[in-house]
Design a protein around this motif. Structure first.
Motif, PDB file in Angstrom:
ATOM      1  N   VAL A  61      38.487 -75.987 -31.492  1.00 53.08           N
ATOM      2  CA  VAL A  61      38.326 -77.296 -32.118  1.00 53.08           C
ATOM      3  C   VAL A  61      38.241 -77.044 -33.614  1.00 53.08           C
ATOM      4  O   VAL A  61      37.351 -76.336 -34.092  1.00 53.08           O
ATOM      5  CB  VAL A  61      37.058 -78.023 -31.617  1.00 53.08           C
ATOM      6  N   LEU A  62      39.216 -77.568 -34.346  1.00 52.02           N
ATOM      7  CA  LEU A  62      39.256 -77.383 -35.790  1.00 52.02           C
ATOM      8  C   LEU A  62      38.583 -78.585 -36.451  1.00 52.02           C
ATOM      9  O   LEU A  62      39.061 -79.712 -36.338  1.00 52.02           O
ATOM     10  CB  LEU A  62      40.708 -77.267 -36.260  1.00 52.02           C
ATOM     11  N   VAL A  63      37.451 -78.320 -37.091  1.00 49.41           N
ATOM     12  CA  VAL A  63      36.705 -79.395 -37.745  1.00 49.41           C
ATOM     13  C   VAL A  63      37.156 -79.499 -39.204  1.00 49.41           C
ATOM     14  O   VAL A  63      37.120 -78.513 -39.943  1.00 49.41           O
ATOM     15  CB  VAL A  63      35.180 -79.119 -37.698  1.00 49.41           C
ATOM     16  N   LYS A  99      32.749 -79.817 -16.737  1.00 42.77           N
ATOM     17  CA  LYS A  99      32.018 -78.985 -17.691  1.00 42.77           C
ATOM     18  C   LYS A  99      32.915 -78.411 -18.784  1.00 42.77           C
ATOM     19  O   LYS A  99      34.103 -78.171 -18.561  1.00 42.77           O
ATOM     20  CB  LYS A  99      31.359 -77.814 -16.952  1.00 42.77           C
ATOM     21  N   ILE A 100      32.296 -78.170 -19.928  1.00 42.36           N
ATOM     22  CA  ILE A 100      32.970 -77.474 -21.027  1.00 42.36           C
ATOM     23  C   ILE A 100      31.988 -76.421 -21.544  1.00 42.36           C
ATOM     24  O   ILE A 100      30.812 -76.715 -21.753  1.00 42.36           O
ATOM     25  CB  ILE A 100      33.335 -78.423 -22.189  1.00 42.36           C
ATOM     26  N   ILE A 131      44.962 -75.745 -30.586  1.00 36.66           N
ATOM     27  CA  ILE A 131      43.999 -76.397 -31.488  1.00 36.66           C
ATOM     28  C   ILE A 131      43.894 -77.892 -31.204  1.00 36.66           C
ATOM     29  O   ILE A 131      44.907 -78.569 -31.008  1.00 36.66           O
ATOM     30  CB  ILE A 131      44.463 -76.210 -32.957  1.00 36.66           C
ATOM     31  N   ILE A 132      42.653 -78.384 -31.190  1.00 31.47           N
ATOM     32  CA  ILE A 132      42.403 -79.832 -31.228  1.00 31.47           C
ATOM     33  C   ILE A 132      41.722 -80.090 -32.566  1.00 31.47           C
ATOM     34  O   ILE A 132      40.789 -79.370 -32.936  1.00 31.47           O
ATOM     35  CB  ILE A 132      41.473 -80.298 -30.086  1.00 31.47           C
ATOM     36  N   LEU A 138      35.416 -84.841 -26.244  1.00 32.09           N
ATOM     37  CA  LEU A 138      35.209 -84.069 -25.020  1.00 32.09           C
ATOM     38  C   LEU A 138      36.293 -84.395 -23.985  1.00 32.09           C
ATOM     39  O   LEU A 138      36.798 -83.517 -23.298  1.00 32.09           O
ATOM     40  CB  LEU A 138      33.810 -84.333 -24.441  1.00 32.09           C
ATOM     41  N   GLU A 139      36.653 -85.689 -23.907  1.00 27.11           N
ATOM     42  CA  GLU A 139      37.713 -86.100 -22.984  1.00 27.11           C
ATOM     43  C   GLU A 139      39.022 -85.397 -23.319  1.00 27.11           C
ATOM     44  O   GLU A 139      39.746 -84.936 -22.442  1.00 27.11           O
ATOM     45  CB  GLU A 139      37.928 -87.623 -23.034  1.00 27.11           C
ATOM     46  N   TYR A 140      39.335 -85.342 -24.602  1.00 24.84           N
ATOM     47  CA  TYR A 140      40.584 -84.703 -25.019  1.00 24.84           C
ATOM     48  C   TYR A 140      40.571 -83.202 -24.746  1.00 24.84           C
ATOM     49  O   TYR A 140      41.593 -82.616 -24.396  1.00 24.84           O
ATOM     50  CB  TYR A 140      40.873 -84.980 -26.501  1.00 24.84           C
ATOM     51  N   ILE A 141      39.404 -82.594 -24.916  1.00 23.04           N
ATOM     52  CA  ILE A 141      39.292 -81.155 -24.616  1.00 23.04           C
ATOM     53  C   ILE A 141      39.610 -80.937 -23.131  1.00 23.04           C
ATOM     54  O   ILE A 141      40.371 -80.044 -22.770  1.00 23.04           O
ATOM     55  CB  ILE A 141      37.876 -80.625 -24.960  1.00 23.04           C
TER      56      ILE A 141
END
Ligand code: GDP
Ligand code: MG
Length: 367
Positions: free
Chosen positions: A152-154, A125-126, A179-180, A231-234
């Protein structure tokens, strides 16, 4: 404002003792009459009780600390989405929710409760804070609440680094949140994801593929491309951060949102951060308190309990708490009332001080 009876309750004295103290101050009051907070404080102080009510909370906190976290378990990461306006924060959050398999199977609709949980097919879960941008992050942080684990930086690939991109980086860094980078809108003809990498490298966010330590994922929030990869990277980063909490403790958390609902009364979203919250639990939140009457998750499902990193809508607050307020379960209602009242009195004192009305003496006492 507090009634004579309530004050007597807090001070653990018979109400007529409070009435006598009031008389000394020239106030004739009945048991159910309300008295101004400053008079209440003055009486409490006169009886040497303000120190005592303050210490109620300290005592509980000490007990908590003595209670060791023996059952630390991995918990889901809590993620905030940041970035420049129109770079796709809202669209990305929508795309992320669409990947929610459990939700799709149920045909459920995500309710707006201020945060939502995305569950991957394998059960991981996230938790995403719903308020995109900086507001939630900043206002919560400004109030001392540490709620986010990952930002998460968009950055839109057709626009590159913009002023609020830089601002977002500065905030995340100031608060030590890793940050991702989600390089968004890669479906657009003018997209240049490499340019985003170059520009962010100049700001110290160097992509892993260039030897740095920042994860970059090229995505399209619109088409859904690579959202699963994001999501995988998070979750990968969350593993590295070794996020843990003890679900066996009394619940602690933060108020994410609150509102007054015509039918339901006070409704607030609590992000449980430590322990497990149960229906029936008695809690303090900021200067208010209550008992959990009912809990629902972000899919509108009724819950009996909620563990770490779970956002839940809670019914049962006496009064409206504020976003950013801390939330904690306490042993009994008396303790809850005492802590809430002590905090409220202190807050009023502080407000007086800030209005410049307070005497030096008052200030000394609340130090
Ligand atoms: P926010 O201000 O950061 O929340 O940005 P929004 O999510 O509201 O998006 C701004 C605009 O960009 C909207 O018109 C979206 O439809 C569009 N948009 C967002 N993500 C993408 C994407 O990946 N590709 C394309 N082509 N458009 C996108
Ligand atoms: Mg938006």
């Amino acid at each position: 404002i507090i009634t004579v009876r309530e004050l007597a309750d807090i001070l653990k004295v018979p109400p007529n003792q409070v009435m006598a103290e009031l008389l000394k101050r020239g106030i004739l009051a009945t048991i159910n009459q309300t008295i101004p907070a400053e008079v209440a404080v003055s009486i409490a102080e006169g009886m040497g009780f303000l120190a005592e009510i303050k210490s109620v909370e300290e005592k509980i906190d000490q007990e908590e600390e003595e209670e060791p976290s023996e059952n630390l378990q991995p918990r889901p990461p809590v993620v905030v989405v940041m970035g420049h306006v129109d770079h796709g924060k809202t669209t990305l959050l929508d795309a992320v929710r669409k990947t929610n398999v459990a939700e799709r199977e149920k045909g459920g609709i995500t309710q707006h409760i201020g945060a939502s949980v995305v569950e991957l097919p394998d059960g991981r879960k996230i938790t995403f804070l719903d308020t995109p941008g900086h507001e939630a992050f900043i206002s919560l942080r400004a109030r001392g609440a540490q709620v986010t684990d990952i930002a998460v930086l968009v950055v839109a690939a057709d626009d590159g680094v913009m002023p609020q991109t830089v601002e977002a980086i500065n905030h995340a860094r100031a608060f030590n949140v890793p940050i991702i980078v989600a390089v968004n809108k890669i479906d657009k003809p003018g997209a240049d994801p490499q340019r985003v990498r170059r520009e962010l490298s100049e700001l110290g966010l160097i992509p892993e593929e260039w030897g740095g330590d920042t994860i970059f994922v090229d995505v399209s929030a619109k088409t859904g491309q690579n959202i699963d990869q994001l999501l995988e990277y998070i979750l990968l980063l969350a593993d590295l951060l070794e996020l843990k909490a003890d679900p066996t403790k009394r619940a602690k958390g933060t108020i994410i949102e609150s509102k007054l609902d015509k039918q339901k009364g006070v409704v607030a979203t609590v992000l449980v951060q430590e322990g497990t919250l149960y229906v029936g639990d008695i809690f303090v939140a900021g200067t208010t308190y209550g008992r959990v009457r009912a809990m629902t998750d972000d899919k509108g499902r009724r819950l009996k309990s909620a563990g770490p990193s779970t956002p839940v809508e809670v019914l049962g607050f006496e009064d409206l708490p504020m976003a950013g307020d801390t939330f904690k379960v306490v042993p009994d209602e008396k303790t809850a009332r005492q802590i809430a009242e002590a905090r409220r009195l202190q807050k009023e004192q502080l407000e007086k001080v800030s209005r410049g009305l307070a005497l030096e003496e008052v200030f000394k006492k609340i130090q």
